[in-house]
Design a protein around this motif. Structure first.
Motif, mmCIF file in Angstrom:
data_model
loop_
_atom_site.group_PDB
_atom_site.id
_atom_site.type_symbol
_atom_site.label_atom_id
_atom_site.label_comp_id
_atom_site.label_asym_id
_atom_site.label_seq_id
_atom_site.Cartn_x
_atom_site.Cartn_y
_atom_site.Cartn_z
ATOM 1 N N ASP A 126 0.838 -1.200 0.000
ATOM 2 C CA ASP A 126 0.000 0.000 0.000
ATOM 3 C C ASP A 126 0.875 1.253 0.000
ATOM 4 O O ASP A 126 1.937 1.274 0.621
ATOM 5 C CB ASP A 126 -0.868 -0.013 1.267
ATOM 6 N N GLY A 127 0.381 2.290 -0.709
ATOM 7 C CA GLY A 127 1.118 3.559 -0.739
ATOM 8 C C GLY A 127 2.170 3.586 -1.819
ATOM 9 O O GLY A 127 3.177 4.292 -1.713
ATOM 10 N N SER A 128 1.909 2.820 -2.886
ATOM 11 C CA SER A 128 2.914 2.643 -3.954
ATOM 12 C C SER A 128 3.505 3.936 -4.479
ATOM 13 O O SER A 128 4.673 3.977 -4.848
ATOM 14 C CB SER A 128 2.309 1.950 -5.164
ATOM 15 N N SER A 129 2.657 4.996 -4.512
ATOM 16 C CA SER A 129 3.165 6.229 -5.117
ATOM 17 C C SER A 129 4.301 6.827 -4.288
ATOM 18 O O SER A 129 4.986 7.745 -4.722
ATOM 19 C CB SER A 129 2.029 7.236 -5.295
ATOM 20 N N ASN A 218 -6.564 14.506 2.525
ATOM 21 C CA ASN A 218 -5.914 15.167 1.387
ATOM 22 C C ASN A 218 -6.616 16.509 1.158
ATOM 23 O O ASN A 218 -7.661 16.575 0.524
ATOM 24 C CB ASN A 218 -5.992 14.278 0.145
ATOM 25 N N TYR A 251 -0.597 14.490 6.681
ATOM 26 C CA TYR A 251 -1.082 13.607 5.615
ATOM 27 C C TYR A 251 0.107 13.083 4.829
ATOM 28 O O TYR A 251 0.767 13.830 4.114
ATOM 29 C CB TYR A 251 -2.056 14.348 4.686
ATOM 30 N N LEU A 255 -1.750 5.044 3.243
ATOM 31 C CA LEU A 255 -2.752 4.715 4.266
ATOM 32 C C LEU A 255 -2.130 4.084 5.508
ATOM 33 O O LEU A 255 -2.482 4.428 6.632
ATOM 34 C CB LEU A 255 -3.823 3.791 3.659
ATOM 35 N N TYR A 271 -10.770 9.701 4.285
ATOM 36 C CA TYR A 271 -10.746 9.759 2.819
ATOM 37 C C TYR A 271 -12.212 9.691 2.385
ATOM 38 O O TYR A 271 -12.786 8.619 2.269
ATOM 39 C CB TYR A 271 -9.900 8.661 2.166
ATOM 40 N N LYS A 281 -12.084 6.472 -2.339
ATOM 41 C CA LYS A 281 -10.960 5.929 -3.117
ATOM 42 C C LYS A 281 -10.466 4.582 -2.591
ATOM 43 O O LYS A 281 -10.022 3.732 -3.344
ATOM 44 C CB LYS A 281 -9.793 6.921 -3.070
ATOM 45 N N ARG A 283 -10.127 0.845 -0.869
ATOM 46 C CA ARG A 283 -10.806 -0.403 -1.167
ATOM 47 C C ARG A 283 -11.347 -1.051 0.109
ATOM 48 O O ARG A 283 -10.657 -1.096 1.133
ATOM 49 C CB ARG A 283 -9.852 -1.380 -1.877
ATOM 50 N N GLU A 287 -8.361 -2.822 2.368
ATOM 51 C CA GLU A 287 -7.822 -1.622 3.010
ATOM 52 C C GLU A 287 -8.721 -1.201 4.184
ATOM 53 O O GLU A 287 -8.297 -1.179 5.336
ATOM 54 C CB GLU A 287 -7.685 -0.477 1.994
#
Ligand code: FDP
Length: 343
Positions: A126-129, A218, A251, A255, A271, A281, A283, A287
């Motif tokens: 999770d949090g790939s970006s 966010n 932030y 997640l 979120y 957003k 899942r 998540e």
């Protein structure tokens, strides 16, 4: 000879290895058999292997995109793929897991040879970006009971409300790797000691503080929020010393990292549904549900819109939901303000 003045601590298990904790049956879920411990050990093994890959990622040419997109239409990072394969391979090994539903896979994988016992839902990374910029990322998982006597596992067996989970947890790959686990009775965290090659119990019986000082959302999405969410975001920034406002904003955009901070320090993570993501957003199955299970077990609260996350009846594997998790009082205040009720 000098007298020994040291007396061992009585009840605390802090310092016990995860293996000991599991062997002593500390994670026995209601109705669980011995295979449950074995399944937890396989998840811990995957966490160790993924930790090693995450820690050496910049050196081992595994940072960056694969060029593919996952089922959510998001770019797949190489580490996403590695984490997914590592977890699935580990879960397949002992024969206690009959199938896995993963964020990275359109459909669940089923292990035909497995004796059964459990199904696992997971967001393997999770949090790939955040991967390429060394920000904390994590693995999220939920465990569902599965009785093979009722026939082979199908997609439908995964579509159960979160309250039916036998256990849930996450691993945060942060300044240290920490595995947080609960069967619904006590939330415990184990910190990875790379020199000893073990997870040690570091936080026993975590309780999410009843109220916090930080909010997490966010803020860049404020133009897309409903009036209710905007009212709450204004309220939480107003000054009122009697209830600790204004709250500080935090932030990470990962997640696991935002949830871990909120679990330990209190406060709220939101979120919401907005005009870009009308269903939210995040899942539901891999998540929101595991996080909700953990927060409730720690005395916090978790909402998906107007209802409890754990009561949402899933209709799709990759279903999205709005998510609010955090300290009980902070979540209650959010609910009231968003619904136009004065606090
Ligand atoms: P990511 O897209 O990096 O995988 O799971 C989705 C997620 O991260 C969460 O970890 C995180 O909380 C959220 O998305 C961040 O979304 P925004 O960038 O829209 O804030």
């Amino acid at each position: 000879m000098t007298q020994n003045s040291w007396t061992p601590p009585d009840t605390s298990r802090v310092g016990a290895t995860l293996e000991t904790f599991i062997l002593e049956g500390m994670f026995t879920a209601p109705g669980a058999s011995g295979t449950f411990s074995s399944l937890l050990n396989q998840i811990a093994l995957a966490a160790k292997l993924i930790t090693a890959r995450v820690r050496s990622a910049g050196l081992a040419d595994v940072l960056g995109l694969t060029g593919a997109e996952n089922v959510q239409g998001e770019s797949v990072q190489k580490l996403d793929v590695i984490a997914n394969e590592t977890l699935i391979a580990s879960l397949r090994r002992r024969g206690h897991c009959a199938g896995v539903a993963s964020e990275e896979l359109v459909d669940p994988v089923f292990f035909d040879q497995a004796r059964g016992g459990y199904l696992v839902v997971t967001d393997p990374l999770d949090g790939s970006s955040n991967i390429d910029v060394d920000i904390s990322i994590g693995t999220i998982f939920g465990i569902l009971r599965f009785d093979r006597k009722a026939g082979p596992p199908t997609l439908q067996h995964f579509l159960r409300p979160g309250r039916e989970m036998a256990a849930a947890g996450y691993v945060i790959y942060g300044s240290s790797t920490v595995l947080v686990l609960t069967t619904g009775q006590g939330v415990h965290a184990f910190t990875w000691d790379p020199s000893a090659g073990e997870f040690f119990l570091s936080h026993e019986n975590i309780r999410c503080p009843a109220v916090g000082k930080m909010y997490s959302i966010n803020e860049g999405n404020c133009g897309r929020w409903t009036e209710g969410v905007r009212s709450w975001a204004t309220w939480i920034k107003d000054t009122d010393k009697s209830d600790g406002r204004p709250y500080s904003h935090r932030y990470v955009g990962s997640l696991v990292a935002d949830a871990h901070r909120t679990l330990l320090k209190g406060g709220i993570f939101v979120y919401p549904a907005d005009t870009k993501s009308p269903n939210g957003k995040l899942r539901l199955l891999y998540e929101a549900n595991p996080m909700a299970f953990i927060f409730e077990a720690a005395g916090g609260k978790a909402l998906a819109g107007k209802q409890r996350v754990l009561d949402v009846e899933p209709t799709e594997l990759h279903q999205r939901v709005p998510l609010v998790i955090g300290s009980a009082q902070d979540v209650d205040n959010y609910e009231r303000i968003v619904n136009g009720i004065d606090v």
